[in-house]
Write a protein that holds these residues in place. Structure first.
Motif, PDB file in Angstrom:
ATOM      1  N   LEU A 139       0.836  -1.204   0.000  1.00  0.00           N
ATOM      2  CA  LEU A 139       0.000   0.000   0.000  1.00  0.00           C
ATOM      3  C   LEU A 139       0.870   1.254   0.000  1.00  0.00           C
ATOM      4  CD1 LEU A 139      -2.737  -1.057   2.587  1.00  0.00           C
ATOM      5  CD2 LEU A 139      -3.102  -0.639   0.153  1.00  0.00           C
ATOM      6  N   TYR A 140       1.914   1.255   0.824  1.00  0.00           N
ATOM      7  CA  TYR A 140       2.767   2.449   0.898  1.00  0.00           C
ATOM      8  C   TYR A 140       3.625   2.618  -0.358  1.00  0.00           C
ATOM      9  CZ  TYR A 140       1.560   4.478   5.321  1.00  0.00           C
ATOM     10  OH  TYR A 140       0.877   5.130   6.314  1.00  0.00           O
ATOM     11  N   TYR A 141       3.961   1.525  -1.002  1.00  0.00           N
ATOM     12  CA  TYR A 141       4.674   1.634  -2.276  1.00  0.00           C
ATOM     13  C   TYR A 141       3.808   2.389  -3.276  1.00  0.00           C
ATOM     14  CZ  TYR A 141       6.819   0.306  -6.721  1.00  0.00           C
ATOM     15  OH  TYR A 141       7.387   0.340  -7.959  1.00  0.00           O
ATOM     16  N   HIS A 142       2.576   1.982  -3.398  1.00  0.00           N
ATOM     17  CA  HIS A 142       1.673   2.639  -4.342  1.00  0.00           C
ATOM     18  C   HIS A 142       1.334   4.062  -3.897  1.00  0.00           C
ATOM     19  CE1 HIS A 142       0.546  -0.507  -7.294  1.00  0.00           C
ATOM     20  NE2 HIS A 142       0.996  -1.303  -6.353  1.00  0.00           N
ATOM     21  N   ALA A 143       1.282   4.279  -2.598  1.00  0.00           N
ATOM     22  CA  ALA A 143       1.023   5.632  -2.101  1.00  0.00           C
ATOM     23  C   ALA A 143       2.147   6.577  -2.516  1.00  0.00           C
ATOM     24  CB  ALA A 143       0.873   5.614  -0.586  1.00  0.00           C
ATOM     25  N   TYR A 144       3.380   6.117  -2.362  1.00  0.00           N
ATOM     26  CA  TYR A 144       4.516   6.976  -2.719  1.00  0.00           C
ATOM     27  C   TYR A 144       4.550   7.241  -4.216  1.00  0.00           C
ATOM     28  CZ  TYR A 144       9.222   8.814  -3.150  1.00  0.00           C
ATOM     29  OH  TYR A 144      10.293   9.618  -3.434  1.00  0.00           O
ATOM     30  N   VAL A 145       4.392   6.189  -4.999  1.00  0.00           N
ATOM     31  CA  VAL A 145       4.462   6.336  -6.456  1.00  0.00           C
ATOM     32  C   VAL A 145       3.350   7.249  -6.975  1.00  0.00           C
ATOM     33  CG1 VAL A 145       4.208   5.082  -8.639  1.00  0.00           C
ATOM     34  CG2 VAL A 145       5.636   4.135  -6.815  1.00  0.00           C
ATOM     35  N   GLY A 146       2.165   7.128  -6.398  1.00  0.00           N
ATOM     36  CA  GLY A 146       1.027   7.897  -6.896  1.00  0.00           C
ATOM     37  C   GLY A 146       0.736   9.165  -6.135  1.00  0.00           C
ATOM     38  N   ARG A 147       1.619   9.556  -5.212  1.00  0.00           N
ATOM     39  CA  ARG A 147       1.422  10.755  -4.386  1.00  0.00           C
ATOM     40  C   ARG A 147       0.075  10.696  -3.684  1.00  0.00           C
ATOM     41  NH1 ARG A 147       3.777  16.166  -7.076  1.00  0.00           N
ATOM     42  NH2 ARG A 147       3.818  16.649  -4.848  1.00  0.00           N
ATOM     43  N   ARG A 148      -0.136   9.570  -3.016  1.00  0.00           N
ATOM     44  CA  ARG A 148      -1.382   9.319  -2.303  1.00  0.00           C
ATOM     45  C   ARG A 148      -1.121   9.131  -0.811  1.00  0.00           C
ATOM     46  NH1 ARG A 148      -1.701   5.675  -6.942  1.00  0.00           N
ATOM     47  NH2 ARG A 148      -3.395   6.318  -8.332  1.00  0.00           N
ATOM     48  N   LEU A 149      -2.195   9.162  -0.045  1.00  0.00           N
ATOM     49  CA  LEU A 149      -2.160   8.789   1.358  1.00  0.00           C
ATOM     50  C   LEU A 149      -2.773   7.401   1.502  1.00  0.00           C
ATOM     51  CD1 LEU A 149      -3.424  12.050   3.144  1.00  0.00           C
ATOM     52  CD2 LEU A 149      -1.050  11.310   2.799  1.00  0.00           C
ATOM     53  N   VAL A 150      -2.327   6.676   2.520  1.00  0.00           N
ATOM     54  CA  VAL A 150      -2.923   5.375   2.820  1.00  0.00           C
ATOM     55  C   VAL A 150      -4.086   5.590   3.785  1.00  0.00           C
ATOM     56  CG1 VAL A 150      -2.594   3.113   3.882  1.00  0.00           C
ATOM     57  CG2 VAL A 150      -0.776   4.107   2.455  1.00  0.00           C
ATOM     58  N   ALA A 151      -5.270   5.184   3.357  1.00  0.00           N
ATOM     59  CA  ALA A 151      -6.452   5.265   4.217  1.00  0.00           C
ATOM     60  C   ALA A 151      -6.613   3.939   4.944  1.00  0.00           C
ATOM     61  CB  ALA A 151      -7.703   5.574   3.385  1.00  0.00           C
ATOM     62  N   GLY A 152      -6.452   3.958   6.256  1.00  0.00           N
ATOM     63  CA  GLY A 152      -6.585   2.743   7.050  1.00  0.00           C
ATOM     64  C   GLY A 152      -8.037   2.330   7.207  1.00  0.00           C
ATOM     65  N   THR A 153      -8.253   1.072   7.571  1.00  0.00           N
ATOM     66  CA  THR A 153      -9.618   0.545   7.625  1.00  0.00           C
ATOM     67  C   THR A 153      -9.988  -0.041   8.984  1.00  0.00           C
ATOM     68  OG1 THR A 153      -8.907  -1.614   6.761  1.00  0.00           O
ATOM     69  CG2 THR A 153      -9.569   0.047   5.152  1.00  0.00           C
ATOM     70  N   SER A 154      -9.228   0.261  10.027  1.00  0.00           N
ATOM     71  CA  SER A 154      -9.563  -0.243  11.363  1.00  0.00           C
ATOM     72  C   SER A 154     -10.691   0.583  11.974  1.00  0.00           C
ATOM     73  CB  SER A 154      -8.340  -0.188  12.276  1.00  0.00           C
ATOM     74  OG  SER A 154      -7.324  -1.057  11.824  1.00  0.00           O
ATOM     75  N   ASP A 155     -11.549  -0.070  12.752  1.00  0.00           N
ATOM     76  CA  ASP A 155     -12.633   0.641  13.436  1.00  0.00           C
ATOM     77  C   ASP A 155     -12.305   0.776  14.924  1.00  0.00           C
ATOM     78  OD1 ASP A 155     -13.606  -1.763  14.847  1.00  0.00           O
ATOM     79  OD2 ASP A 155     -14.294  -2.409  12.875  1.00  0.00           O
ATOM     80  N   LYS A 156     -13.173   1.462  15.648  1.00  0.00           N
ATOM     81  CA  LYS A 156     -12.915   1.752  17.061  1.00  0.00           C
ATOM     82  C   LYS A 156     -12.860   0.491  17.908  1.00  0.00           C
ATOM     83  CE  LYS A 156     -14.430   4.851  20.785  1.00  0.00           C
ATOM     84  NZ  LYS A 156     -15.361   5.951  21.133  1.00  0.00           N
ATOM     85  N   SER A 157     -13.674  -0.500  17.571  1.00  0.00           N
ATOM     86  CA  SER A 157     -13.667  -1.755  18.327  1.00  0.00           C
ATOM     87  C   SER A 157     -12.306  -2.421  18.213  1.00  0.00           C
ATOM     88  CB  SER A 157     -14.751  -2.706  17.804  1.00  0.00           C
ATOM     89  OG  SER A 157     -16.021  -2.103  17.837  1.00  0.00           O
ATOM     90  N   GLU A 158     -11.827  -2.570  16.984  1.00  0.00           N
ATOM     91  CA  GLU A 158     -10.540  -3.228  16.741  1.00  0.00           C
ATOM     92  C   GLU A 158      -9.391  -2.453  17.367  1.00  0.00           C
ATOM     93  OE1 GLU A 158     -11.697  -5.209  12.419  1.00  0.00           O
ATOM     94  OE2 GLU A 158     -10.762  -3.223  12.503  1.00  0.00           O
ATOM     95  N   ILE A 159      -9.413  -1.140  17.214  1.00  0.00           N
ATOM     96  CA  ILE A 159      -8.340  -0.313  17.758  1.00  0.00           C
ATOM     97  C   ILE A 159      -8.323  -0.397  19.283  1.00  0.00           C
ATOM     98  CG2 ILE A 159      -7.518   2.059  18.027  1.00  0.00           C
ATOM     99  CD1 ILE A 159      -8.646   2.583  15.177  1.00  0.00           C
ATOM    100  N   SER A 160      -9.507  -0.361  19.900  1.00  0.00           N
ATOM    101  CA  SER A 160      -9.596  -0.351  21.363  1.00  0.00           C
ATOM    102  C   SER A 160      -9.083  -1.639  21.991  1.00  0.00           C
ATOM    103  CB  SER A 160     -11.047  -0.114  21.792  1.00  0.00           C
ATOM    104  OG  SER A 160     -11.507   1.158  21.382  1.00  0.00           O
ATOM    105  N   ILE A 161      -9.383  -2.782  21.377  1.00  0.00           N
ATOM    106  CA  ILE A 161      -8.946  -4.059  21.963  1.00  0.00           C
ATOM    107  C   ILE A 161      -7.641  -4.562  21.357  1.00  0.00           C
ATOM    108  CG2 ILE A 161     -11.301  -4.729  22.563  1.00  0.00           C
ATOM    109  CD1 ILE A 161     -11.290  -6.627  20.174  1.00  0.00           C
ATOM    110  N   GLY A 162      -7.078  -3.779  20.436  1.00  0.00           N
ATOM    111  CA  GLY A 162      -5.797  -4.150  19.838  1.00  0.00           C
ATOM    112  C   GLY A 162      -5.900  -5.230  18.789  1.00  0.00           C
ATOM    113  N   TYR A 163      -7.077  -5.359  18.172  1.00  0.00           N
ATOM    114  CA  TYR A 163      -7.240  -6.411  17.173  1.00  0.00           C
ATOM    115  C   TYR A 163      -6.807  -5.903  15.793  1.00  0.00           C
ATOM    116  CZ  TYR A 163      -8.985 -10.630  15.001  1.00  0.00           C
ATOM    117  OH  TYR A 163      -9.067 -11.812  14.311  1.00  0.00           O
ATOM    118  N   PHE A 164      -5.525  -5.695  15.682  1.00  0.00           N
ATOM    119  CA  PHE A 164      -4.908  -5.313  14.422  1.00  0.00           C
ATOM    120  C   PHE A 164      -3.427  -5.607  14.537  1.00  0.00           C
ATOM    121  CE2 PHE A 164      -4.825  -1.595  17.164  1.00  0.00           C
ATOM    122  CZ  PHE A 164      -3.552  -1.082  17.022  1.00  0.00           C
ATOM    123  N   THR A 165      -2.759  -5.714  13.408  1.00  0.00           N
ATOM    124  CA  THR A 165      -1.320  -5.988  13.414  1.00  0.00           C
ATOM    125  C   THR A 165      -0.554  -4.669  13.466  1.00  0.00           C
ATOM    126  OG1 THR A 165      -1.577  -8.035  12.155  1.00  0.00           O
ATOM    127  CG2 THR A 165       0.599  -7.021  12.144  1.00  0.00           C
TER     128      THR A 165
END
Length: 275
Positions: A139-165
Motif C-alpha cells: 500500500l505504501y509503495y503505491h502511495a509513494y508512487v502515486g502521491r497518495r495517502l494510505v487510508a486505514g480501515t480499522s474501526d474503534k472496536s478493533e483499535i480499542s482491543i488491539g485487534y490489528f497488526t
C-alpha cells in the motif's frame, strides 16, 4: 431473559439506532478525508486496501464520496494464500460499483520469499502478521508512487482491543472510521449501500485458513461494543460496566484486559526521557 429489552441491548440500540445519525456521520467523515488529503497535498488522493470485508468497503465508499472516486481513490486487492476467491470477487465488484480504480496483486509470492529466508518456525500468527505487514508495504509503495495517502480501515472496536497488526493493517496515514464501533460501521455500511454480501460477512483478517475475528476474540461485537462504550466512552469501572449492562463481570474484565494489554499498539514507540 428477554434479550431485546436487556440493558446490554438498549446500549447497543443507542449506539446503532436513532441516536446514531448515519447521514451526519458520513458527511463529517467525508469532510475530514477531503480536508486531510488537501492539507497533505496528496495530489493522487488515497489508496485503500480492499479485503472484500465490511470496514474496507465502508472506507472505500467514504473516500469515493469525499474525493470524487475516479482517479482519486485507488483500491488494492491483496489476496494471500488464505484469501477466499469470494472476497476478491466481492472487493472488485464493489470497487466497480463505486467507480474507483482498482488492482489485484497476489502477495503470496512475496510472503513465501520472506519465509524462505526466515527461520523455519511453524507459527501461523507470526506468518499472519508478516502477511499483514507485506500488505502495508505494498500500500505504501503505491502511495509513494502515486502521491497518495494510505487510508486505514480499522474501526474503534478493533483499535480499542488491539485487534490489528502493529505496523500491518495498523499502518496508515489516516483512519476514517477510527471513531466508530464495528456495529456502527455496519449501520453506516447500510446507509452507504454497501452490497449485502459484504454487510453480512463475518469480520475476518483472513490471515490463515478459516480465520474469523469473533472466533479468535471469543465473543461477538454485539457483546464487545456495549462493554467498550462503558469502559472507553463512559469511563466506567469493570464492576460499574457489568452492573449497567447486566453482563458477567468476567466478560467485562476480559474486554478490559484486551484494552490494557494492547495499549502499546495505540502509542508511539517508547523512548527514554530526555537526558
Amino acid at each position: 431473559m428477554n434479550y431485546s429489552s436487556s440493558p446490554e441491548s438498549r446500549v447497543l440500540a443507542r449506539l446503532t439506532g436513532g441516536g446514531f445519525d448515519r447521514a451526519k456521520t458520513a458527511k463529517s467523515i467525508e469532510k475530514f478525508i477531503a480536508g486531510y488529503v488537501k492539507a497533505a497535498r496528496a495530489e493522487g488522493g488515497v489508496v485503500v486496501g480492499l479485503s472484500g470485508g465490511l470496514d474496507s468497503a465502508v472506507v472505500a465508499a467514504l473516500c469515493a464520496r469525499a474525493l470524487g472516486g475516479s482517479g482519486r481513490v485507488l483500491g488494492l486487492i491483496l489476496p494471500g494464500a488464505s484469501t477466499p476467491n469470494e472476497d476478491v470477487e466481492d472487493a472488485a465488484a464493489h470497487a466497480r460499483e463505486l467507480g474507483i480504480e482498482h488492482q489485484t496483486i497476489n502477495i503470496e509470492p512475496i510472503v513465501e520469499r520472506c519465509m524462505q529466508v526466515l527461520p523455519d518456525i511453524d507459527n501461523k500468527v507470526a506468518r499472519g502478521n508478516l502477511t499483514a505487514r507485506v500488505r502495508m508495504s505494498v500500500l505504501y509503495y503505491h502511495a509513494y508512487v502515486g502521491r497518495r495517502l494510505v487510508a486505514g480501515t480499522s474501526d474503534k472496536s478493533e483499535i480499542s482491543i488491539g485487534y490489528f497488526t502493529k505496523f500491518g493493517d495498523g499502518g496508515a496515514d489516516m483512519i476514517p472510521i477510527a471513531g466508530l464501533y464495528k456495529t456502527q460501521v455496519r449501520e453506516l455500511g447500510r446507509y452507504l449501500k454497501v452490497p449485502g454480501a459484504i454487510l453480512q460477512k463475518k469480520s475476518s483478517p483472513r490471515l490463515w485458513a478459516d480465520h474469523t475475528a469473533e472466533d479468535e476474540i471469543g465473543m461477538s461485537y454485539e457483546t464487545i461494543d456495549p462493554i467498550l462504550y462503558m469502559l472507553v466512552d463512559r469511563k466506567k469501572t469493570a464492576k460499574e460496566a457489568a452492573a449497567a449492562l447486566g453482563v458477567p463481570i468476567d466478560t467485562v474484565k476480559r474486554v478490559q484486559a484486551m484494552v490494557v494489554k494492547s495499549a502499546h499498539k495505540r502509542a508511539m514507540p517508547a523512548a527514554p526521557p530526555r537526558l
